[in-house]
Design an enzyme around this catalytic site. Structure first.
Site, PDB file in Angstrom:
ATOM      1  N   HIS B  50       0.848  -1.192   0.000  1.00  0.00           N
ATOM      2  CA  HIS B  50       0.000   0.000   0.000  1.00  0.00           C
ATOM      3  C   HIS B  50       0.887   1.247   0.000  1.00  0.00           C
ATOM      4  O   HIS B  50       2.106   1.166   0.207  1.00  0.00           O
ATOM      5  CB  HIS B  50      -0.935  -0.034   1.205  1.00  0.00           C
ATOM      6  CG  HIS B  50      -2.031  -1.049   1.052  1.00  0.00           C
ATOM      7  ND1 HIS B  50      -3.094  -1.138   1.913  1.00  0.00           N
ATOM      8  CD2 HIS B  50      -2.236  -2.020   0.121  1.00  0.00           C
ATOM      9  CE1 HIS B  50      -3.902  -2.119   1.524  1.00  0.00           C
ATOM     10  NE2 HIS B  50      -3.394  -2.675   0.447  1.00  0.00           N
ATOM     11  N   GLU B  52       1.219   3.677   2.050  1.00  0.00           N
ATOM     12  CA  GLU B  52       1.902   3.993   3.303  1.00  0.00           C
ATOM     13  C   GLU B  52       3.192   3.196   3.438  1.00  0.00           C
ATOM     14  O   GLU B  52       4.211   3.702   3.929  1.00  0.00           O
ATOM     15  CB  GLU B  52       0.991   3.684   4.507  1.00  0.00           C
ATOM     16  CG  GLU B  52      -0.301   4.500   4.559  1.00  0.00           C
ATOM     17  CD  GLU B  52      -1.464   3.839   3.828  1.00  0.00           C
ATOM     18  OE1 GLU B  52      -1.213   3.091   2.846  1.00  0.00           O
ATOM     19  OE2 GLU B  52      -2.619   4.072   4.227  1.00  0.00           O
ATOM     20  N   CYS B  84      -2.169  -1.096   7.301  1.00  0.00           N
ATOM     21  CA  CYS B  84      -1.281   0.057   7.207  1.00  0.00           C
ATOM     22  C   CYS B  84      -1.285   0.856   8.495  1.00  0.00           C
ATOM     23  O   CYS B  84      -0.314   1.533   8.820  1.00  0.00           O
ATOM     24  CB  CYS B  84      -1.700   0.953   6.049  1.00  0.00           C
ATOM     25  SG  CYS B  84      -1.395   0.159   4.486  1.00  0.00           S
ATOM     26  N   MET B 163     -25.631   8.892 -38.966  1.00  0.00           N
ATOM     27  CA  MET B 163     -26.698   9.059 -39.950  1.00  0.00           C
ATOM     28  C   MET B 163     -27.698   7.908 -39.758  1.00  0.00           C
ATOM     29  O   MET B 163     -27.394   6.905 -39.117  1.00  0.00           O
ATOM     30  CB  MET B 163     -26.133   9.039 -41.372  1.00  0.00           C
ATOM     31  CG  MET B 163     -25.013  10.044 -41.620  1.00  0.00           C
ATOM     32  SD  MET B 163     -25.367  11.735 -41.060  1.00  0.00           S
ATOM     33  CE  MET B 163     -26.545  12.268 -42.304  1.00  0.00           C
ATOM     34  N   ALA B 164     -28.875   8.033 -40.355  1.00  0.00           N
ATOM     35  CA  ALA B 164     -29.884   6.978 -40.230  1.00  0.00           C
ATOM     36  C   ALA B 164     -29.333   5.650 -40.725  1.00  0.00           C
ATOM     37  O   ALA B 164     -29.662   4.577 -40.209  1.00  0.00           O
ATOM     38  CB  ALA B 164     -31.143   7.360 -41.001  1.00  0.00           C
ATOM     39  N   TRP B 170     -16.098  10.128 -39.265  1.00  0.00           N
ATOM     40  CA  TRP B 170     -15.984  10.380 -37.845  1.00  0.00           C
ATOM     41  C   TRP B 170     -16.744  11.642 -37.518  1.00  0.00           C
ATOM     42  O   TRP B 170     -16.679  12.586 -38.284  1.00  0.00           O
ATOM     43  CB  TRP B 170     -14.520  10.545 -37.422  1.00  0.00           C
ATOM     44  CG  TRP B 170     -13.711   9.304 -37.623  1.00  0.00           C
ATOM     45  CD1 TRP B 170     -12.825   9.058 -38.614  1.00  0.00           C
ATOM     46  CD2 TRP B 170     -13.724   8.133 -36.795  1.00  0.00           C
ATOM     47  NE1 TRP B 170     -12.259   7.816 -38.459  1.00  0.00           N
ATOM     48  CE2 TRP B 170     -12.797   7.221 -37.354  1.00  0.00           C
ATOM     49  CE3 TRP B 170     -14.414   7.776 -35.642  1.00  0.00           C
ATOM     50  CZ2 TRP B 170     -12.542   5.963 -36.799  1.00  0.00           C
ATOM     51  CZ3 TRP B 170     -14.155   6.537 -35.106  1.00  0.00           C
ATOM     52  CH2 TRP B 170     -13.227   5.636 -35.677  1.00  0.00           C
TER      53      TRP B 170
END
Lengths: 371, 371
Positions: B50, B52, B84, B163-164, B170
């Site tokens: 960890h 610490e 810790c 678009m449909a 992009w």
């Protein structure tokens, strides 16, 4: 102090005419004698003195040998007032610093030339972009015979302006709605479609008390309100005609007897050329430019606004976006029946900021697309 | 230096674990002896030391009598590593300054208490909001048994994603697409729908080379990729299964023999509870939380994303908006079949900024709506 600093002050003065100078441009002037500002002026209203005249009056004898900062090339022709170039010459200024050239064919570099011919030093182009920005409407009208066209819209995050039923109050907040008054107030004309009038019955006036604009009352003028109504479906008892100020009723039909309506507001009828049975929008804008309109604002439904956009007539989108989702059945921002990506219309960001709890986008058409 | 300044440094350290610590939280620690930083540490990966412990090791003997700044309450239980809190006590620190409390029921204020019981001065709540922000996923999972749920979308100004026809490459630019990698990389799981897989055949992996994330290669881990596929329509030769990393295939059907597919990727099948014939999304999120998922990212079409939103399961919208108009026939942002304004879903702005030529919005659900 630099040229830019004095010019910035002149531009600040010019901006005070934002809501009042049309059809004239917004112009400011600062006279500087030995690093001291001795005269300040701005153009308030058509027919009144130009910025230079105000500033020269204030400077008096101190104008002799001074530098004059002007945001627009001084005029060289006799209009409603005598040429400002002459006034600067007579006052004996030694130097003129200008921001942008006048696109008015009656001025067109002749103002600067007249100064130079009189032995005055001329420096051009200081803060030019800012000065052009302030008068993009006037400059476009002079260059192209068309006004600067701005569309104002309010939508949700998902790009919707109302529920399918038409219910739309309110998507954006009070601050955004007050901000809209600012765009109306600076516009020479506000355009809407007859469907919006029939459904929402708006007055479309500028309401100083609803806006956050600080300006003397005599420096307001109501924009011309324009209704696009190809088939003359307007109800003559609409609110639009019950307000002070002019209304232009644009249709493809001949004028009718609207005497009763015109007693209320000032109703002008205009028979527009037809384009597929609809008012020809390009012709409408040209007509408005001929009437002296520098900036026009479109506040309409998706259909008419979409038609202006699709025709490539729009310079600027002002879009207020509220942090909400209205869903996929709600009404679209603009009617634009595109089928392929290559039909998409790309814009350029100009400004993005928070207005109350909404975000306001300003986008510009790619340079040259509409102008 | 103030407590806030040292804590800010500890938070900077903690952020280095953004892409690697899950299912653990991101934690940083700074040890200060007589206004000198003598130890710095951050948690890198579950199973490793960890924050610490790293910092105490670096400080060595100088930890005695020092102040330890920790971005999260030190743990008090034996997990994969010893507590810790005990390490801080044994090192002889005189004072611990903490940012936020651990929501893990196994810690829950016991870490601070253990320190106080050992005679260590404890100051809590320094830069608490920033520390909670960094671990909102971990904290939500501990508090609610659900991950932090983020939806990423890319749309036009008019709120359209394609678009449909489905054509969509992009809408946003390369910078926005690179930025998306950052959200994927910090997520424990990325969720999509089977339709997106069948149509776009994405790999949905994190591609370090496509992102702008600077981080050692061993500190990346591929998120679990989740396909919501109620009726098991997934094609087993899809790209998704041909990448390194795990795929969770969530359907309402019993597992099938997918041996051939699982030889390629690591395919897990999960039979979800059904909700109207579809995978129960709340159950799916709970399942992911049980697997240790702190943050999940939804990258899907309008239907699945809309279902998550409508179910109130989404904490955050990340919306890239491109300065373009795709038109009124294009696909909606989210499938949300609302009919009345009162059904609208209001969000709160969290962040708005420019990414390349696009604007990125981050919005949060009103507090309490999903958590």
């Amino acid at each position: 102090m630099t040229h830019e600093a004095y010019m910035a002050e002149a531009l600040q003065l010019a901006r005070q005419g934002l809501y009042s100078t049309s059809p004239n441009p917004r112009v400011g002037c600062v006279i500087v004698q030995q690093d001291q500002v001795v005269g300040r002026g701005w153009h308030q209203q058509a027919g009144g003195p130009h910025a230079e005249v105000h500033a020269l009056r204030q400077a008096g004898e101190q104008a002799r040998g001074a530098t004059a900062y002007v945001t627009l090339e001084p005029c060289s022709h006799y209009g409603r007032t005598p040429p400002c170039a002459d006034a600067l010459i007579q006052a004996g200024v030694a130097r003129v610093v200008g921001a942008c050239r006048d696109a008015n064919p009656q001025v067109a570099d002749q103002g600067y030339q007249r100064l130079r011919d009189a032995g005055i030093e001329v420096i051009e182009g200081v803060l030019q972009a800012q000065a052009e920005e302030l008068n993009h409407g006037f400059l476009k009208r002079m260059r192209c015979g068309l006004p600067w066209v701005r569309i104002k819209m309010a939508s949700s995050l998902d790009g919707r302006t109302a529920m399918a039923s038409g219910e739309s109050q309110w998507i954006t907040g009070a601050a955004a709605r007050a901000d809209v008054q600012h765009w109306r107030a600076r516009s020479c004309a506000v355009i809407t479609g007859v469907d919006s009038v029939l459904i929402d019955n708006p007055s479309m006036t500028v309401r100083p008390q609803d806006s956050h604009i600080e300006q003397d009352e005599h420096l307001w003028r109501q924009p011309l309100r324009v209704v696009v109504d190809s088939q003359q479906r307007l109800a003559l008892d609409c609110k639009l005609l019950q307000q002070v100020g002019k209304v232009l009723w644009a249709s493809t039909q001949p004028a009718i007897n609207a005497h009763r309506a015109s007693e209320l507001g000032e109703l002008q009828q205009w028979q527009a050329p037809a384009n597929n049975g609809h008012v020809d929008l390009h012709a409408l804008l040209r007509h408005l430019a001929e009437q002296g309109c520098n900036e026009v604002l479109i506040e309409s439904g998706a259909q008419l606004a979409g038609a202006f956009v699709q025709a490539g007539l729009v310079d600027e989108l002002v879009l207020y976006q509220a942090p909400t989702l209205l869903g996929s059945q709600a009404r679209p921002l603009l009617s634009l029946p595109f089928e392929q990506m290559q039909q998409q219309l790309r814009w350029q960001w100009h400004d993005v900021r928070q207005i109350g709890d909404d975000i306001r986008f300003i986008l510009r058409a790619p340079t040259g697309s509409s102008s």
